[in-house]
Design an enzyme around this catalytic site. Structure first.
Site, PDB file in Angstrom:
ATOM      1  N   ILE A 257       0.808  -1.221   0.000  1.00  0.00           N
ATOM      2  CA  ILE A 257       0.000   0.000   0.000  1.00  0.00           C
ATOM      3  C   ILE A 257       0.840   1.270   0.000  1.00  0.00           C
ATOM      4  O   ILE A 257       0.289   2.368  -0.008  1.00  0.00           O
ATOM      5  CB  ILE A 257      -0.976   0.027   1.194  1.00  0.00           C
ATOM      6  CG1 ILE A 257      -0.216  -0.112   2.515  1.00  0.00           C
ATOM      7  CG2 ILE A 257      -2.010  -1.066   1.064  1.00  0.00           C
ATOM      8  CD1 ILE A 257      -1.108  -0.010   3.737  1.00  0.00           C
TER       9      ILE A 257
ATOM     10  N   THR B 101      11.193   6.218   2.522  1.00  0.00           N
ATOM     11  CA  THR B 101      12.643   6.292   2.389  1.00  0.00           C
ATOM     12  C   THR B 101      13.313   5.007   2.846  1.00  0.00           C
ATOM     13  O   THR B 101      14.310   4.572   2.268  1.00  0.00           O
ATOM     14  CB  THR B 101      13.174   7.476   3.216  1.00  0.00           C
ATOM     15  OG1 THR B 101      12.491   8.668   2.809  1.00  0.00           O
ATOM     16  CG2 THR B 101      14.663   7.657   2.999  1.00  0.00           C
TER      17      THR B 101
ATOM     18  N   GLY C  79      11.777   1.848   3.341  1.00  0.00           N
ATOM     19  CA  GLY C  79      11.206   0.550   3.016  1.00  0.00           C
ATOM     20  C   GLY C  79       9.788   0.660   2.504  1.00  0.00           C
ATOM     21  O   GLY C  79       9.344   1.720   2.072  1.00  0.00           O
ATOM     22  N   VAL C  80       9.085  -0.463   2.555  1.00  0.00           N
ATOM     23  CA  VAL C  80       7.721  -0.536   2.046  1.00  0.00           C
ATOM     24  C   VAL C  80       6.794  -0.978   3.168  1.00  0.00           C
ATOM     25  O   VAL C  80       7.229  -1.484   4.199  1.00  0.00           O
ATOM     26  CB  VAL C  80       7.622  -1.527   0.867  1.00  0.00           C
ATOM     27  CG1 VAL C  80       8.479  -1.081  -0.293  1.00  0.00           C
ATOM     28  CG2 VAL C  80       8.021  -2.937   1.310  1.00  0.00           C
TER      29      VAL C  80
ATOM     30  N   LYS D  50       5.488  -3.138   8.201  1.00  0.00           N
ATOM     31  CA  LYS D  50       6.418  -2.098   7.771  1.00  0.00           C
ATOM     32  C   LYS D  50       7.811  -2.712   7.655  1.00  0.00           C
ATOM     33  O   LYS D  50       8.406  -3.119   8.655  1.00  0.00           O
ATOM     34  CB  LYS D  50       6.416  -0.946   8.774  1.00  0.00           C
ATOM     35  CG  LYS D  50       7.237   0.264   8.367  1.00  0.00           C
ATOM     36  CD  LYS D  50       7.056   1.363   9.416  1.00  0.00           C
ATOM     37  CE  LYS D  50       7.839   2.612   9.078  1.00  0.00           C
ATOM     38  NZ  LYS D  50       7.664   3.666  10.104  1.00  0.00           N
TER      39      LYS D  50
ATOM     40  N   ASP E 136       5.286  15.518  15.810  1.00  0.00           N
ATOM     41  CA  ASP E 136       5.089  15.571  14.353  1.00  0.00           C
ATOM     42  C   ASP E 136       3.640  15.243  14.009  1.00  0.00           C
ATOM     43  O   ASP E 136       3.360  14.421  13.133  1.00  0.00           O
ATOM     44  CB  ASP E 136       6.035  14.607  13.647  1.00  0.00           C
ATOM     45  CG  ASP E 136       6.100  14.851  12.128  1.00  0.00           C
ATOM     46  OD1 ASP E 136       5.743  15.968  11.695  1.00  0.00           O
ATOM     47  OD2 ASP E 136       6.488  13.937  11.383  1.00  0.00           O
TER      48      ASP E 136
END
Length: 813
Positions: free
Chosen positions: A483, A487, A489-490, A520, A651
């Site tokens: 999905i 920076t 990984g996927v 992740k 954040d």
């Protein structure tokens, strides 16, 4: 305490691992003993600096619009009741500054380096607020209660004819008023009916207040039965609970202390059949606001219907609440809708070919957990149905750790040991470039679980699941799609069949057949130092993991004060598990690849939601004010929970706020979070350095060389997120006066006119509620952090107290 009154609170590195290093040195101020003298425990919400010896006082704001001239120097949050005696009409449309950057454009670039319960909806008035807040300080008793919808709000298309007639009738017939269900007056068009109308007599308002007290006294707020008009007028019962709903809550939840999430607030009588299914009668209320994904009914209840990603859509309809799906029970269903949502807060979209390539070339099914056996406390159920955790055994060989003085902190002795263990294993895994999967080779590795039943398919795990080695595919299933990517990984979605051994509450999203997890996958960059990568992965995982599990109240109580019981409110703080924090479940490793297993939120993030609204006919991509208020309350609750446990997010932005289809909000991505107070520290540590995403960063962060309270920058970010929801745009790109003209305009208007035009033009469904909201926003956007309102005070404000939320929190503010 004298030293703390003469010196500013110490600052520390943002890195959790770096903060832990040297924590127990001889000269460390974090020790609970200074010069041989013990000091009393100071809660995380208390500032030790002289600048914070007194509580925050809300700044008096001049809100010229809709306010009598003689009261223009007072804020409704602290003004006498005369301030709210008059209300002006509400404009029918929003006036927006066309010069602001649209949220549909490219996202803000990061400037950082690196309940389950049953159906219910929270009351307009927060639990136990009479004990903490005197509402007469905000408005006069004679004007208590808000007006109904204005006739001029044409967009909501709600007629007040029947409501006015009913109000007149109530003033004549007192006996009729006594028989009425105060939470559901006989009106066809009331949104704020719980609060009533100013025209109603004081007897009705007193009746409402008494019923509100009853509702807050229960441990599981339940959706009241919805009766026909005749039934309501002829009933003498004043109960706001449905016996059928209350009995079901204890059956489904298995935890009387867990928060109650409302997957759907359909105002229909709900009965439970013998097979556990929900049967709805035809006694439904009129839907007064009916958008594609948000509905509001005439009694004020609302429901969210957020679309889910295609990957989790199977042959069966998805449940609105994964926690309520188990063998023999069903959640309320919604129609399946296509969605392009993704977890954009963590990963950006990638084209399909590259995603499939990543899916095929990076297998991780044989990955094994890095978590040591004792990293998780086994949970068990008490006689009253609550879930508690068995305290960990203390290791005699470990370095002596000072006495715990802050029992609320999320980072304690167990987390300290876990940091050391994971750091060593990650470094070893990275050094072994040619090594194979470590499943079966690491004696200290073990599978982990956050609930009493095993998640693996192997029957051998039914009794000793935490002592067996289980691969990723066995525990969390096989990947079904990618999905997004980032920076480092996927992120993939994994699923496995729902087993009979699985029991609610489930650790992640579930439909009636499968459990889904977000995986992740993390890899160090080619030029990244091993130590830096290890610190980043460990810090993010430890913070998320510690926040997403219930803290061990009994064990901590013995460490803090073995001979005394903690106060009731403190005990609830220890026991409470916030539903608005994304669950971080496990950390695994295989072939130099690290896998963080998280809860899947299949409805995407807030950024995607705003973009989808813009693409579906809404020019500015904004949310309905009632919808935005609900999300804001959930966000504040999650941030409050983090602050109570010594962690600031640092954040907060739409990309880091994920959703379940029922509207349950989850805060994610703790990679830049700040641990400002550990279990051994009495003082709050300030922070320095620029961190966050520019449009959401508070102005004091950009003042280089100055320390700031990380909790107050979270408060500022929450305000920006809310304005993004209601405006569909950023307020400004960066809070630096000489770099952003919009921010410079805000500063100029506040200095010259003591108001901001955009806030003055904000409109709500209720004029008085709009004033309260506006003045909270003014206090959130105080450029001087010492004058800025805290998250706790926002939740205690009249705006939030009168905001309906689809999550009912048993834990009071």
């Amino acid at each position: 305490m004298g030293e703390s009154n003469t010196a500013a609170p110490p600052s520390r590195s943002r890195s959790l691992s770096a903060s832990i290093k040297g924590l127990f040195g001889k000269n460390s101020i974090s020790s609970n003993e200074i010069n041989g003298k013990k000091e009393a425990f100071v809660q995380s919400g208390t500032r030790e600096d002289q600048r914070y010896n007194e509580e925050h006082h809300l700044k008096k704001i001049d809100t010229k619009a809709s306010v009598p001239k003689k009261d223009t120097q007072l804020s409704p949050l602290s003004a006498p009741g005369s301030y709210l005696k008059k209300s002006t009409s509400i404009a029918s449309s929003l006036h927006l500054n066309s010069g602001k950057q649209s949220v549909t454009s490219s996202r803000a670039q990061s400037i950082s380096s690196d309940g389950n319960g049953f159906l219910s909806q929270e009351s307009f008035i927060s639990e136990e607020h009479e004990d903490d807040i005197d509402d007469t300080t905000y408005y006069d008793k004679s004007t208590r209660g808000f007006t109904n919808l204005s006739k001029e709000v044409e967009s909501y298309s709600i007629s007040r004819k029947n409501s006015i007639q009913q109000s007149r009738k109530a003033s004549v017939d007192d006996n009729e008023v006594d028989k009425r269900n105060a939470h559901f007056p006989d009106s066809d068009t009331t949104i704020d009916s719980v609060l009533g109308d100013k025209n109603k007599n004081q007897k009705v308002m007193n009746q409402i207040n008494s019923i509100s007290n009853i509702s807050r006294s229960g441990s599981v707020p339940a959706n009241p039965p919805i009766l026909s008009s005749k039934s309501r007028r002829g009933s003498n019962a004043m109960s706001i609970r449905s016996p059928s709903v209350r009995s079901t809550a204890s059956i489904v939840s298995g935890n009387s202390n867990s928060e109650v999430i409302t997957p759907s607030s359909k105002p229909a009588t709900q009965n439970i059949s013998e097979d556990g299914n929900i049967k709805k009668t035809d006694n439904t209320l009129k839907c007064v606001i009916n958008s594609k994904h948000f509905k509001v009914y005439e009694n004020g209840f609302h429901e969210h219907h957020l679309p889910v990603i295609d990957l989790v859509k199977g042959d069966s309809t998805d449940s609105l609440n994964s926690s309520t799906v188990s063998k023999g029970t069903e959640g309320i269903e919604i129609n399946r809708q296509k969605s392009s949502f993704s977890l954009t807060g963590i990963f950006k979209k990638k084209n399909g070919d590259k995603m499939n390539e990543l899916l095929d070339t990076e297998p991780f099914g044989n990955a094994s957990s890095l978590m040591p056996t004792k990293a998780f406390c086994p949970r068990y159920k008490t006689k009253d149905g609550s879930m508690i955790e068995e305290p960990l055994e203390q290791e005699t060989t470990h370095k002596k750790i000072p006495k715990i003085v802050n029992p609320y902190a999320a980072v304690g002795s167990e987390e300290l040991k876990l940091i050391t263990t994971l750091s060593d294993k990650i470094k070893k895994g990275l050094k072994n470039k040619d090594g194979q999967s470590r499943s079966g080779s690491q004696s200290g590795s073990a599978s982990s679980s956050l609930h009493t039943s095993p998640v693996a398919s192997s029957t051998s795990l039914s009794s000793k699941f935490h002592h067996a080695l289980v691969t990723c595919s066995e525990k969390y299933g096989d990947p079904v799609g990618v999905i997004g990517h980032g920076t480092y990984g996927v992120v993939r979605v994994c699923s496995r069949p729902l087993l009979i051994s699985d029991s609610a509450p489930f650790p992640s999203y579930c439909n009636d057949k499968k459990l889904f997890f977000a995986i992740k996958v993390l890899k160090p960059k080619d030029d990244e130092q091993l130590e830096k990568f290890s610190t980043r992965v460990t810090s993010e995982f430890i913070i998320g993991h510690s926040l997403s599990r219930r803290h061990k109240a009994h064990a901590l109580q013995n460490k803090v004060c073995p001979s005394k019981r903690l106060a009731h409110k403190a005990q609830r703080k220890l026991d409470w598990e916030c539903p608005n924090i994304l669950r971080v479940i496990d950390l695994m490793e295989t072939n130099n690849t690290f896998i963080e297993v998280m809860e899947l939120c299949p409805a995407g993030d807030l950024h995607s939601l705003l973009v989808s609204r813009s693409q579906s006919g809404n020019a500015i991509g904004s949310l309905h004010p009632l919808e935005a208020d609900c999300f804001m309350k959930q966000l504040l609750r999650g941030v409050q929970y983090m602050h109570d446990h010594g962690i600031a997010h640092c954040d907060l932005k739409p990309e880091n706020l994920l959703f379940h289809p029922n509207g349950l909000l989850k805060i994610c991505d703790f990679g830049t979070s700040s641990v400002f107070q550990t279990a051994w520290e009495k003082h709050v540590h300030f922070q320095n350095g620029v961190i966050g995403s520019e449009p959401y960063v508070a102005p004091e962060v950009f003042q280089l060389g100055k320390d700031y309270d990380p909790r107050l920058i979270d408060c500022w970010s929450c305000g920006i997120v809310y304005c993004t929801m209601v405006f569909g745009q950023y307020l400004w790109k960066i809070a630096i006066e000489n770099k952003d003209s919009l921010y410079a305009s805000f500063i100029s208007q506040m200095k010259d006119e003591n108001q901001f035009s955009l806030f003055e033009e904000l409109r709500h469904v209720n004029a008085d509620l709009n004033k309260l909201r506006k003045n909270v926003l003014y206090n959130m956007f105080q450029t001087n952090p010492e004058k800025r309102i805290t998250v706790d005070k926002i939740l205690h404000s009249s705006w939030m107290k009168h905001t309906r939320c689809c999550v009912s929190y048993n834990h009071s503010v």
